[in-house]
Design a protein around this motif. Sequence first.
Motif, PDB file in Angstrom:
ATOM      1  N   GLN A 157      26.997 -38.081 -28.909  1.00 32.03           N
ATOM      2  CA  GLN A 157      26.395 -36.748 -29.087  1.00 32.03           C
ATOM      3  C   GLN A 157      27.240 -35.641 -28.480  1.00 32.03           C
ATOM      4  N   LEU A 158      27.947 -35.930 -27.380  1.00 32.35           N
ATOM      5  CA  LEU A 158      28.495 -34.771 -26.665  1.00 32.35           C
ATOM      6  C   LEU A 158      30.020 -34.712 -26.739  1.00 32.35           C
ATOM      7  N   ILE A 199      19.028 -38.285 -28.584  1.00 33.06           N
ATOM      8  CA  ILE A 199      18.816 -36.866 -28.879  1.00 33.06           C
ATOM      9  C   ILE A 199      19.847 -36.538 -29.957  1.00 33.06           C
ATOM     10  N   PRO A 200      19.419 -36.027 -31.124  1.00 34.06           N
ATOM     11  CA  PRO A 200      20.397 -35.759 -32.199  1.00 34.06           C
ATOM     12  C   PRO A 200      21.583 -34.925 -31.705  1.00 34.06           C
ATOM     13  N   GLU A 201      22.756 -35.216 -32.264  1.00 26.69           N
ATOM     14  CA  GLU A 201      24.008 -34.589 -31.820  1.00 26.69           C
ATOM     15  C   GLU A 201      23.930 -33.057 -31.891  1.00 26.69           C
ATOM     16  N   ALA A 202      23.396 -32.545 -33.025  1.00 29.21           N
ATOM     17  CA  ALA A 202      23.349 -31.079 -33.208  1.00 29.21           C
ATOM     18  C   ALA A 202      22.562 -30.431 -32.069  1.00 29.21           C
ATOM     19  N   VAL A 203      21.495 -31.098 -31.623  1.00 31.41           N
ATOM     20  CA  VAL A 203      20.651 -30.515 -30.568  1.00 31.41           C
ATOM     21  C   VAL A 203      21.370 -30.617 -29.221  1.00 31.41           C
ATOM     22  N   GLY A 204      21.985 -31.768 -28.950  1.00 26.95           N
ATOM     23  CA  GLY A 204      22.712 -31.938 -27.676  1.00 26.95           C
ATOM     24  C   GLY A 204      23.764 -30.852 -27.504  1.00 26.95           C
ATOM     25  N   LYS A 205      24.529 -30.597 -28.548  1.00 27.56           N
ATOM     26  CA  LYS A 205      25.608 -29.593 -28.454  1.00 27.56           C
ATOM     27  C   LYS A 205      25.030 -28.194 -28.259  1.00 27.56           C
ATOM     28  N   THR A 206      23.878 -27.917 -28.917  1.00 26.96           N
ATOM     29  CA  THR A 206      23.294 -26.574 -28.791  1.00 26.96           C
ATOM     30  C   THR A 206      22.705 -26.376 -27.393  1.00 26.96           C
ATOM     31  N   LEU A 246      25.463 -25.338 -25.186  1.00 26.49           N
ATOM     32  CA  LEU A 246      25.810 -23.916 -25.408  1.00 26.49           C
ATOM     33  C   LEU A 246      24.770 -23.023 -24.727  1.00 26.49           C
ATOM     34  N   SER A 281      34.995 -24.024 -26.863  1.00 31.24           N
ATOM     35  CA  SER A 281      33.673 -23.383 -26.907  1.00 31.24           C
ATOM     36  C   SER A 281      33.147 -23.022 -25.514  1.00 31.24           C
ATOM     37  N   VAL A 290      14.975 -26.903 -20.283  1.00 36.47           N
ATOM     38  CA  VAL A 290      16.077 -27.271 -21.191  1.00 36.47           C
ATOM     39  C   VAL A 290      17.066 -28.185 -20.463  1.00 36.47           C
ATOM     40  N   LEU A 304      15.821 -31.736 -20.630  1.00 36.03           N
ATOM     41  CA  LEU A 304      16.063 -32.388 -21.936  1.00 36.03           C
ATOM     42  C   LEU A 304      17.549 -32.738 -22.068  1.00 36.03           C
ATOM     43  N   PHE A 305      18.423 -31.826 -21.608  1.00 33.40           N
ATOM     44  CA  PHE A 305      19.872 -32.061 -21.741  1.00 33.40           C
ATOM     45  C   PHE A 305      20.318 -33.223 -20.842  1.00 33.40           C
ATOM     46  N   ASP A 339      19.612 -36.514 -22.290  1.00 37.34           N
ATOM     47  CA  ASP A 339      20.663 -36.855 -23.269  1.00 37.34           C
ATOM     48  C   ASP A 339      21.924 -37.340 -22.538  1.00 37.34           C
ATOM     49  N   ASP A 357      37.194 -23.058 -31.755  1.00 34.70           N
ATOM     50  CA  ASP A 357      36.486 -24.208 -32.341  1.00 34.70           C
ATOM     51  C   ASP A 357      34.982 -24.129 -32.053  1.00 34.70           C
ATOM     52  N   LEU A 358      34.516 -22.960 -31.523  1.00 31.51           N
ATOM     53  CA  LEU A 358      33.075 -22.801 -31.236  1.00 31.51           C
ATOM     54  C   LEU A 358      32.294 -22.810 -32.540  1.00 31.51           C
ATOM     55  N   PRO A 373      25.855 -25.894 -34.514  1.00 29.99           N
ATOM     56  CA  PRO A 373      25.580 -26.910 -35.552  1.00 29.99           C
ATOM     57  C   PRO A 373      24.684 -26.367 -36.674  1.00 29.99           C
ATOM     58  N   MET A 397       7.270 -35.340 -24.627  1.00 31.29           N
ATOM     59  CA  MET A 397       7.708 -35.012 -23.263  1.00 31.29           C
ATOM     60  C   MET A 397       6.647 -34.109 -22.598  1.00 31.29           C
ATOM     61  N   PHE A 438       8.896 -24.097 -20.173  1.00 32.50           N
ATOM     62  CA  PHE A 438       9.523 -24.796 -21.315  1.00 32.50           C
ATOM     63  C   PHE A 438       8.548 -25.774 -21.949  1.00 32.50           C
TER      64      PHE A 438
END
Lengths: 103, 103, 103, 333, 333, 333
Positions: free
Chosen positions: B53-54, D35-42, D45, D180, D214, D217-218, D221, E32-33, E36, F49, F206
């Motif tokens: 994921q990361l 945790i889906p990849e798109a959510v982990g990366k967001t 950020l 990023s 947040v 949750l992170f 992950d 590269d930012l 998703p 959660m 949250f």
Amino acid sequence: MVELHKRKKIEVIIETPARPLLIDVLNRAGSPGYTLIPAIGGRGLRSAWDRNQLMDAANQVIIVTIVSAEAAEAIMAEVGKLLEDYRGVVTVSDVEVLRGGRF
Amino acid sequence: MVELHKRKKIEVIIETPARPLLIDVLNRAGSPGYTLIPAIGGRGLRSAWDRNQLMDAANQVIIVTIVSAEAAEAIMAEVGKLLEDYRGVVTVSDVEVLRGGRF
Amino acid sequence: MVELHKRKKIEVIIETPARPLLIDVLNRAGSPGYTLIPAIGGRGLRSAWDRNQLMDAANQVIIVTIVSAEAAEAIMAEVGKLLEDYRGVVTVSDVEVLRGGRF
Amino acid sequence: MGELLSVAGDNLLSPPILFFILGMGAGLARSDLTIPEAVGKTLALYLMMAIGFKGGAAMAGGEAAAGMAGAMTAGILLSFLIPVIGFFLLRATTRFDSDTAAAVSAHYGSVSVVTFVTAVSFLGTQNVVYDTYMVAVVALMETPAIVSGLLLAHLAASRGAGGVSQRAMSHLVREILLNSSVVVLVGSFVIGWLTGERGMERVAPFLVAPFTGVLCLFLLDMGLVAARQLTGSKVLAPGPLIFAIYMPLIGAALGLAAATLVGLQPGSTALLAVLAASASYIAVPAAMRIALPRANAAVYLTLSLAVTFPFNVLVGIPLYFAAAQWLAATPGP
Amino acid sequence: MGELLSVAGDNLLSPPILFFILGMGAGLARSDLTIPEAVGKTLALYLMMAIGFKGGAAMAGGEAAAGMAGAMTAGILLSFLIPVIGFFLLRATTRFDSDTAAAVSAHYGSVSVVTFVTAVSFLGTQNVVYDTYMVAVVALMETPAIVSGLLLAHLAASRGAGGVSQRAMSHLVREILLNSSVVVLVGSFVIGWLTGERGMERVAPFLVAPFTGVLCLFLLDMGLVAARQLTGSKVLAPGPLIFAIYMPLIGAALGLAAATLVGLQPGSTALLAVLAASASYIAVPAAMRIALPRANAAVYLTLSLAVTFPFNVLVGIPLYFAAAQWLAATPGP
Amino acid sequence: MGELLSVAGDNLLSPPILFFILGMGAGLARSDLTIPEAVGKTLALYLMMAIGFKGGAAMAGGEAAAGMAGAMTAGILLSFLIPVIGFFLLRATTRFDSDTAAAVSAHYGSVSVVTFVTAVSFLGTQNVVYDTYMVAVVALMETPAIVSGLLLAHLAASRGAGGVSQRAMSHLVREILLNSSVVVLVGSFVIGWLTGERGMERVAPFLVAPFTGVLCLFLLDMGLVAARQLTGSKVLAPGPLIFAIYMPLIGAALGLAAATLVGLQPGSTALLAVLAASASYIAVPAAMRIALPRANAAVYLTLSLAVTFPFNVLVGIPLYFAAAQWLAATPGP
Ligand SMILES: Nc1ncnc2c1ncn2[C@@H]1O[C@H](COP(=O)(O)O)[C@@H](O)[C@H]1O
Ligand SMILES: Nc1ncnc2c1ncn2[C@@H]1O[C@H](COP(=O)(O)O)[C@@H](O)[C@H]1O
Ligand SMILES: Nc1ncnc2c1ncn2[C@@H]1O[C@H](COP(=O)(O)O)[C@@H](O)[C@H]1O
Ligand code: NA
Ligand code: NA
Ligand code: NA
């Protein structure tokens, strides 16, 4: 020894907006089935594109269908017509399958 | 009858960090185009990997390019060199296309 | 001139729940590696399916493995048995690879 | 000592760290929780956007920028020098080739933004203030370590760093300067600084209130990903494993020393120690795969993410904090 | 003039717009930012859900719906007529074929929900109220422009619109009437209206409080995507580029005139001008690819997203707002 | 009766349920609105959660755990016995083979966490308290039904459950015990319990404030997915369709009886009825595909998600709640 049957695999890379039109073509041409695969970028004759987060219209999708040689002929003709209007490419190749009856 | 032309399909599965380097190779070798497909897991000689994921550095991506037989030779040589440094595999197979001129 | 070796490419499209079982089959059959590709929709003999946001049980996944001709025989037999219980299709096709020793 | 234990207890018993432990446990037990990849990366950020904006807004609010120049210089020097120490330690205690040793030590010279964010959240629970310009120090410490890692590899290897083709160099430079985390951290800092208190009010319900939730949750992950990196990778030799524990301690000691020299307040001192002790696992791996492809990626991904990150989050943060408090209490030389 | 400058300054110095600029800058510098795709699309749905629900709840709270019928009629007429103006301007000033000219002008007749949302957020900073039924006007203005664009293409082209096969027509109709923005906007409006204040209270911590912060994250993404669309596309001829600047001004002028005729309050007048000036980049491109496949998609995607959207967000919104204020101040005829 | 109608009205007129109806409508009308998969799965994790943590924190706050043991035992027994009833009803009223009948009834013995979460939100609108340990009952009721379903299939089929290969068994056990809902529910409960009120304060902005709003977005997605499952699947015979309506009623009746026997307060009684009435659509399908591959997956996916879930959310929840209130009002035997 496993008994294998020769079939054709058609792979179409096409613009997302044309997806429903292409599926109509496959259904009408009696394709036994298809699978949709996501594309996340590419380049053709025109500029490169990258999975555009917001505008699906600029994205591409890949559709794979395993069909008999006869069905392949009809499908390639129809897909060729579609590709006159829509960005994309189509390829056909030989594959072997187990359960011949299915395709 | 639909007229088809023989071409080569090169499929490269490679580490994400090497993606820009591989695209440079394809552009320099005059490839008419390529499409990027996501990979979500796999195993090679080393341990299995799952879409991490990361850390993109541990992920793989698939690049497909339909090229003429001559271009295929050059590309395979270059990709072979790249795979000495980067994890991945490359395969080439025969396909037929509609609009020969394009590739 | 680049030296190429003939190998077989097996592509299995199968239900997500059967993924761990299929990977067991590949590992036991001594496959040198595999790559997992996401599928986002499709249609077979039964109704069409679209990437079902919540229930993985209704989704499909694609597994590609490049193997020697002998290993391909064994794998196709095992996969055939699996497809008696689980939705999906399997195809095998000819490819050429650079580093023969790897597969 | 008692004081250190209670602080360590506070840290372990906080929701973010407990969710990290839950993630590690589920990952080691091979649960299918992801945790889906798109959510982990967001989420990553979001965390960078939140601490960047908060730092900038505090800056604009006239918060004394005392010691900023000192902290920045110390950070850059630490990021540049720590890889040198790491390189020679690795060459002495492991059978790593020079490329792998250089790549691993570059990770330890650089920083892990998430470890920094977790430390900031920990300071919150201890009601200890810190200089919000430390966010800028995070961004500054990302890159020098990569440069010094490449120099080490170049000097050690006979064929020289020439190996990095001209083409790869352009990808590398963009990777280092425009990755990023740097863009979001520095960008949000500047925007927070430009819009000040008024801007802060409008984004606080999004960037401030849900921050800790947040982070939970992170870190859930992160625990899953760290555990899977550990179980997935080949068994590591003892040399590298112990390195992944003592190198952060060396880094922290250097950070504490530098901060005391520059005269930072305890909160900022602890944070500089955390930055020196933390190892990057997103920005540096990407750069190393381009610059030093022959270095063994599985090694540095496992050491920095699956050993050093958990060590810092579970043990390091309260330890460096207690040390900073102790240093502040004892009259300086 | 001074008044316009200070309003423009307010707009530029607000967090959402600054994050848009950060996104454009990072995109142009090829960082590269990326946000998703799954998150970008959900943030857009969130923004539409938030303004839809707020509009409906205010409606239920007995907010005077004075001028609603007038605003709706004006909106539909503007959406229908603006493509006609655009078509002839494009045929006169560019070498576009009739299909491309029709498709581009359909984009400018339609609306960009995100430009509307950004304008609503701007009105918030200026403490200017507006009629919340304007949200319904947004949904109504999405589609007429597509119909008028197809008619223009049909009349201009010899082979006639018959080209749109019966099968494509059914996909087209569903695309126009049931696309995600219409469903979410209208759906949330009705739900807000049905549940009124009580419903609003229960969802406010999710749909109201974090609104501005989410808009910041979304506009960061918009900036990245707009910049990449610009750098990715072939260099555009001057004709179309200037069109993408003056066409929004023409649209805004028509919107201001219509709003004054119908007698809307300044806030709503500014919003109608923004809707007339904005160009769609999600709903209309999808419809045009089905209905007018031969039209050059790269052109209208680049003009509406990479030129007109930034122009409206950075310059247009404060400009149309100041004009609406000025009109309200000068005694009408 | 009047009282039931008003309660049903309250339920239908609440934002979460209206967004579910909007989703069903858009799905049936084949709108292209979709919530991306990554976001849908994360929203589900968030909801689990949130209720897990809240349950644990309340527990730590010394909330009377009266009746907890009774509720847990009742839950496990219900989860184990309901499949037996379902199995014989299906074998009598449909042409399902024994594997499909066993798999379908296992779904109805198990639980749908989202139905439980929606019921908790409904209790909130009625200001009715419930024992927060019910969250633990949810986790406990997930698995027994799978075991009893497999036993039923094994006894009924001649070749016996031996069909489940040793290898599949290990995947199955991990699927049952370590699936994401159990890990997140139990994990968050424990963390909430360990950190108590202090932990709750830090994560409330949250996990608590946006809860209802997130539930709205998630139920919009559920409506879309349920509608598409309905339109996509082959037309179902009447037998199974009616089963999907009366089986939840049977489950609810058993739940009400068990709760009254154990002496739970009305809120918890209603929740136990909801759990008994609800059918799993994430955890059990995954287990059944491994354990009973020959069972017809299209059938149980359609019945549990596209018929029973909407029935429970739209009609069931207020019905079981009114029944629990009525039972509490009438003097017991
Ligand atoms: N030779 C090729 N090999 C693989 N994919 C291609 C090739 N040519 C085009 N494509 C794909 O088809 C899309 C449209 O191509 P074009 O119509 O030439 O712009 C490209 O963006 C690629 O994704
Ligand atoms: N025989 C194979 N078939 C398909 N994919 C493979 C094969 N071998 C390797 N791969 C892919 O290439 C990646 C790197 O392989 P390796 O360099 O051997 O670690 C693996 O993780 C797989 O994703
Ligand atoms: N002829 C085909 N070509 C490509 N994919 C297929 C084909 N037939 C089936 N599939 C894929 O396999 C899945 C299961 O097929 P089935 O078992 O027939 O329901 C389908 O949903 C498709 O994703
Ligand atoms: Na460091
Ligand atoms: Na417009
Ligand atoms: Na149940």
